[in-house]
Design an enzyme around this catalytic site. Structure first.
Site, mmCIF file in Angstrom:
data_model
loop_
_atom_site.group_PDB
_atom_site.id
_atom_site.type_symbol
_atom_site.label_atom_id
_atom_site.label_comp_id
_atom_site.label_asym_id
_atom_site.label_seq_id
_atom_site.Cartn_x
_atom_site.Cartn_y
_atom_site.Cartn_z
ATOM 1 N N CYS A 2 35.305 56.259 35.483
ATOM 2 C CA CYS A 2 34.595 57.528 35.273
ATOM 3 C C CYS A 2 33.093 57.367 35.508
ATOM 4 O O CYS A 2 32.536 56.289 35.316
ATOM 5 C CB CYS A 2 34.776 58.000 33.840
ATOM 6 S SG CYS A 2 36.480 58.306 33.429
ATOM 7 N N ARG A 27 32.659 54.669 42.488
ATOM 8 C CA ARG A 27 33.322 54.077 41.323
ATOM 9 C C ARG A 27 34.819 54.390 41.309
ATOM 10 O O ARG A 27 35.563 53.789 40.550
ATOM 11 C CB ARG A 27 32.682 54.606 40.034
ATOM 12 C CG ARG A 27 31.241 54.204 39.883
ATOM 13 C CD ARG A 27 30.556 55.038 38.818
ATOM 14 N NE ARG A 27 31.010 54.736 37.469
ATOM 15 C CZ ARG A 27 30.522 53.783 36.705
ATOM 16 N NH1 ARG A 27 29.571 53.008 37.169
ATOM 17 N NH2 ARG A 27 30.966 53.592 35.487
ATOM 18 N N TRP A 74 38.354 59.101 36.158
ATOM 19 C CA TRP A 74 39.372 58.178 36.658
ATOM 20 C C TRP A 74 40.398 58.069 35.536
ATOM 21 O O TRP A 74 40.118 57.514 34.476
ATOM 22 C CB TRP A 74 38.721 56.834 36.956
ATOM 23 C CG TRP A 74 39.594 55.862 37.674
ATOM 24 C CD1 TRP A 74 39.952 55.899 38.983
ATOM 25 C CD2 TRP A 74 40.210 54.700 37.123
ATOM 26 N NE1 TRP A 74 40.745 54.828 39.279
ATOM 27 C CE2 TRP A 74 40.922 54.072 38.167
ATOM 28 C CE3 TRP A 74 40.236 54.113 35.856
ATOM 29 C CZ2 TRP A 74 41.651 52.903 37.990
ATOM 30 C CZ3 TRP A 74 40.958 52.946 35.673
ATOM 31 C CH2 TRP A 74 41.648 52.355 36.726
ATOM 32 N N ASN A 100 32.858 58.161 29.408
ATOM 33 C CA ASN A 100 33.389 57.081 30.235
ATOM 34 C C ASN A 100 33.855 55.983 29.285
ATOM 35 O O ASN A 100 33.120 55.611 28.374
ATOM 36 C CB ASN A 100 32.260 56.562 31.162
ATOM 37 C CG ASN A 100 32.627 55.260 31.851
ATOM 38 O OD1 ASN A 100 33.794 54.960 32.040
ATOM 39 N ND2 ASN A 100 31.615 54.497 32.215
ATOM 40 N N GLY A 101 35.083 55.489 29.481
ATOM 41 C CA GLY A 101 35.569 54.415 28.613
ATOM 42 C C GLY A 101 36.839 54.836 27.901
ATOM 43 O O GLY A 101 37.519 55.780 28.308
ATOM 44 N N GLU A 483 41.981 35.791 49.287
ATOM 45 C CA GLU A 483 40.999 36.859 49.488
ATOM 46 C C GLU A 483 41.365 37.721 50.707
ATOM 47 O O GLU A 483 41.288 38.948 50.655
ATOM 48 C CB GLU A 483 39.599 36.239 49.642
ATOM 49 C CG GLU A 483 38.469 37.209 49.943
ATOM 50 C CD GLU A 483 38.260 38.297 48.897
ATOM 51 O OE1 GLU A 483 38.873 38.240 47.819
ATOM 52 O OE2 GLU A 483 37.492 39.233 49.169
ATOM 53 N N LYS A 487 42.198 41.719 50.516
ATOM 54 C CA LYS A 487 41.476 42.737 51.292
ATOM 55 C C LYS A 487 42.472 43.613 52.051
ATOM 56 O O LYS A 487 42.331 44.823 52.082
ATOM 57 C CB LYS A 487 40.499 42.104 52.305
ATOM 58 C CG LYS A 487 39.237 41.487 51.747
ATOM 59 C CD LYS A 487 38.210 42.476 51.288
ATOM 60 C CE LYS A 487 38.287 42.684 49.804
ATOM 61 N NZ LYS A 487 37.587 41.780 48.961
ATOM 62 N N GLU A 490 44.465 45.942 49.612
ATOM 63 C CA GLU A 490 43.776 47.014 48.914
ATOM 64 C C GLU A 490 43.283 48.119 49.835
ATOM 65 O O GLU A 490 43.265 49.273 49.439
ATOM 66 C CB GLU A 490 42.643 46.492 48.016
ATOM 67 C CG GLU A 490 41.491 45.872 48.735
ATOM 68 C CD GLU A 490 40.423 45.374 47.777
ATOM 69 O OE1 GLU A 490 40.208 45.985 46.730
ATOM 70 O OE2 GLU A 490 39.789 44.351 48.106
ATOM 71 N N HIS A 506 58.104 25.421 50.691
ATOM 72 C CA HIS A 506 58.755 25.482 49.369
ATOM 73 C C HIS A 506 59.277 26.895 49.076
ATOM 74 O O HIS A 506 59.521 27.244 47.931
ATOM 75 C CB HIS A 506 57.776 25.028 48.287
ATOM 76 C CG HIS A 506 57.351 23.606 48.481
ATOM 77 N ND1 HIS A 506 58.192 22.546 48.223
ATOM 78 C CD2 HIS A 506 56.199 23.079 48.961
ATOM 79 C CE1 HIS A 506 57.562 21.404 48.519
ATOM 80 N NE2 HIS A 506 56.347 21.712 48.968
ATOM 81 N N LYS A 605 35.820 50.896 41.530
ATOM 82 C CA LYS A 605 34.842 49.854 41.824
ATOM 83 C C LYS A 605 34.519 49.024 40.594
ATOM 84 O O LYS A 605 34.385 47.817 40.657
ATOM 85 C CB LYS A 605 33.563 50.499 42.380
ATOM 86 C CG LYS A 605 32.473 49.493 42.746
ATOM 87 C CD LYS A 605 32.911 48.648 43.927
ATOM 88 C CE LYS A 605 31.878 47.604 44.315
ATOM 89 N NZ LYS A 605 32.496 46.584 45.176
HETATM 90 C C1 F6R Z 1 38.429 43.460 45.473
HETATM 91 C C2 F6R Z 1 37.525 43.735 44.378
HETATM 92 C C3 F6R Z 1 37.980 43.441 43.003
HETATM 93 C C4 F6R Z 1 36.818 42.917 42.153
HETATM 94 C C5 F6R Z 1 37.242 42.762 40.699
HETATM 95 C C6 F6R Z 1 36.141 42.185 39.840
HETATM 96 O O1 F6R Z 1 37.853 43.767 46.705
HETATM 97 O O2 F6R Z 1 36.441 44.227 44.573
HETATM 98 O O3 F6R Z 1 39.052 42.547 42.989
HETATM 99 O O4 F6R Z 1 36.399 41.690 42.685
HETATM 100 O O5 F6R Z 1 37.615 44.014 40.204
HETATM 101 O O6 F6R Z 1 35.024 42.998 39.865
HETATM 102 P P1 F6R Z 1 33.612 42.453 39.425
HETATM 103 O O7 F6R Z 1 33.194 41.433 40.407
HETATM 104 O O8 F6R Z 1 32.728 43.665 39.435
HETATM 105 O O9 F6R Z 1 33.786 41.866 38.052
#
Ligand code: F6R
Length: 610
Positions: A2, A27, A74, A100-101, A483, A487, A490, A506, A605
């Site tokens: 949010c 966000r 959100w 928010n929260g 990673e 990517k 997501e 395995h 985010k």
């Molecule tokens: C993936 C991504 C998430 C963040 C994770 C931690 O692209 O962005 O996996 O890395 O939510 O977020 P932070 O770094 O803000 O603690």
């Protein structure tokens, strides 16, 4: 997650609130809403969907109120419907609120309020706060009513509150969720994050935990939850609003991928003395004594930041000979980790607001461990909890998928490993000098990798319809297999898995046939030959190979269906280069599949709830 915005001004605030809300879109959200006060009554609207849906409904409405609140929701409690969107109101419709929260004790509070005759219009935890404030407002002035209500709430939250009969007062509060105050000329603001404020002011106050703020047009009063006023001089934001905009790129993600030479260079610049070719960490001075006594490291983080931690483990163990564990923060916090004053708990987070990482830091503090944050957002919650913070200087990262924050995290953790190696005398001055000289060449090498963009685009076109991908790597490039897969998942919604290449036989090898692509990170390294063997095993089963190799290395040419090269660098630093083609591959696949890129479905985010 949010987003809250609020404004009190001498001009109509509706356009201000909409502009600010747009800057919080990164966000992640599923509905939005807005409320202002005009001629003694609330004007409000809220809608599921994007902000433009709300804007469409506001067209033709002549709202000129000079005070207001806005919100992007959100969903956590109840689906994204109009009723569940914010603002929420008290029964008497004298109080409007955005939040928010999460309120953890909302069910018991709601039962009490229902017993007292309150009627609820939504399924949210938020709405109870409006009713609770209404109860307290029967006997108290607005600020005290909010104060008393907050004291009954459990959870983590930030609030913006307005009273219909007090159009000269806007109240904000921060309890474990971010809230920033913006100071303007004859106008003041609150917002969940700085980009929302930048079109209006660069002067901000980051509220601390358990702080409240009262905004009037010409005055800002920060206090604790008991109303004790606190002197909080504003900070001036040094980065420009253009840093939070796309600058001609079609998406923030692509812009941020291309910003990596600068992000790595800036982050390096803060911790490297070029003349002496050595690392310098002034921010660690206050904890140096404790740092010298550590005998163990635990790295904790979530998602991409956790992958940076996995690379960090290899480097820290190699350069410092300290034992290093890497724990996903959501596991760490509910585990029973063995911690003491000689344990360094290193928390990595772009946002500094990730609820699980924050909880992990708090737990580590409670057990007397030395906590150190690697973070990108100045003044964020994790930086306040950790005993010391070293910042990445990636600039604001807007796209939900983390790219430049990741390479900046890698930069910082590798430099930290070199620094600790020197401090513990497990590496020599000469090796430090050699490593730093090599490190300083990385931004240029990243630029070279970015030039492979078109080739990667073609590769994405070829394999865009494959429903599953495998990513493999070893040692320093094993975390990048995770990673790369993350990517792709997501942003392109394509299923992908990351594996240590040695694990293929395995189990996962059973998946391989002539329709199944594997992305193999096979740059020059101590495990290069092993990688070549693993690729051969896949090729022998007719699998498709997309290989990331070192320029000039021909060993994989005959095995790979698509080859992307990166310049030569040491194995330890290579993840900073090899992740870039993986980011670009995910990006181009997602574009070709028509995915929304910067705000993937279901994701946020800043993950400020568990
Ligand atoms: C993936 C991504 C998430 C963040 C994770 C931690 O692209 O962005 O996996 O890395 O939510 O977020 P932070 O770094 O803000 O603690």
């Amino acid at each position: 997650m949010c987003g809250i915005v609020g404004a009190i001004s001498q001009r109509p605030v509706r356009p201000i609130l909409l502009e600010a809300l747009r800057r919080l879109e990164y966000r992640g959200y599923d509905s939005s809403g807005l409320v202002t006060i005009q001629n003694g009554s609330f004007q409000w609207d809220k809608r599921p969907g994007k902000i433009r849906v709300l804007e469409d409904h506001l067209k033709g409405k002549n709202w000129n109120g000079h005070i207001g609140l806005g919100h992007t929701r959100w969903a956590t409690h109840g689906p994204p419907t109009r009723d569940n969107a914010h603002p929420h109101f008290s029964c008497d419709e004298k109080i409007a609120l955005v939040h928010n929260g999460i309120i953890e004790n909302y069910e018991s509070l709601k039962e009490n309020l229902i017993r007292r005759g309150h009627q609820f219009r939504s399924e949210t935890d938020t709405e109870i706060i409006a009713h609770l404030i209404e109860e307290h407002a029967k006997k108290n002035k607005p600020f005290v009513a909010v104060q008393k209500a907050i004291k009954e709430l459990e959870g983590s939250f930030a609030l913006g509150v307005m009273f219909r009969d007090h159009p000269d007062l806007l109240i904000g509060a921060r309890l474990n969720s971010p809230l920033v105050v913006g100071i303007g000329r004859n106008e003041n603001f609150i917002a969940s994050d700085v980009p929302a404020l930048l079109p209006f002011t660069k002067k901000v106050i980051y509220l601390n935990e358990n702080e409240m703020v009262q905004l009037q047009r010409d005055r800002v009063t920060v206090s604790d939850l008991n109303g004790r006023v606190k002197r909080r001089p504003p900070t001036t934001i040094t980065w420009d609003i253009t840093s939070a905009e796309k600058e001609g790129y079609p998406h923030f993600m692509l812009k941020e991928i291309f910003e990596q030479p600068r992000a790595v260079k800036t982050t390096t610049g803060y911790y490297v003395n070029r003349k002496k070719s050595c690392t310098e960490f002034a921010a660690l001075k206050p904890v140096l004594k404790k740092l010298n006594k550590i005998n163990r490291v635990i790295i904790t983080a979530c998602g991409t930041a956790w992958h940076a931690g996995l690379v960090g483990k290899y480097a820290l163990e190699e350069l410092t000979r300290l034992p290093v564990d890497v724990a996903i923060a959501s596991e760490f916090r509910y585990g029973n980790p063995v911690l003491n004053k000689n344990t360094l708990v290193l928390a990595i987070s772009q946002s500094g607001e990730t609820a699980d990482t924050l909880a992990a830091v708090r737990q580590a503090n409670e057990h007397g461990a030395l906590t150190l944050a690697i973070c990108n957002v100045v003044g964020s919650s994790i930086t306040r909890e950790a005993k010391a913070t070293i910042y990445t200087y990636a600039g604001p990262e807007i796209s939900v998928a983390s790219t430049k924050a990741y390479t900046s995290q890698l930069t910082l953790i590798l430099l930290l490993a070199i620094y600790l190696g020197r401090a513990r005398k497990t590496i020599t001055k000469q090796s430090e000098t050699k490593m730093i000289r090599e490190f300083l060449t990385l931004p240029k090498k990243i630029e070279a990798v970015l030039k492979t963009d078109q080739l990667i685009d073609k590769c994405a076109a070829q394999y865009r319809d494959a429903p599953n991908f495998m990513y493999i790597g070893r040692r320093y490039n094993f975390p990048n297999a995770y990673e790369g897969a993350l990517k792709l998942k997501e942003i392109s919604y394509t299923h992908a898995e990351g594996y240590g290449a040695g694990e293929m036989k395995h189990g996962p090898l059973a998946l391989v046939d002539n329709t199944f692509p594997t992305v193999a990170i096979a740059v020059q390294s101590s495990v290069h030959e092993k990688m070549v063997s693993n690729i051969q095993e896949i090729k022998a089963r007719s699998g498709i190979i997309i290989a990331i190799t070192t320029e000039g290395d021909k060993a994989i040419d005959h095995l790979a269906d698509c080859i992307i090269t990166v310049p030569e660098t040491s194995e330890m630093f290579s993840p900073i280069l090899t992740v870039i083609p993986l980011q670009l591959l995910a990006y181009h696949m997602a574009v070709k599949k028509g995915c929304p890129i910067d705000q993937p479905r279901n994701l946020a985010k800043s993950v400020t709830v568990e």
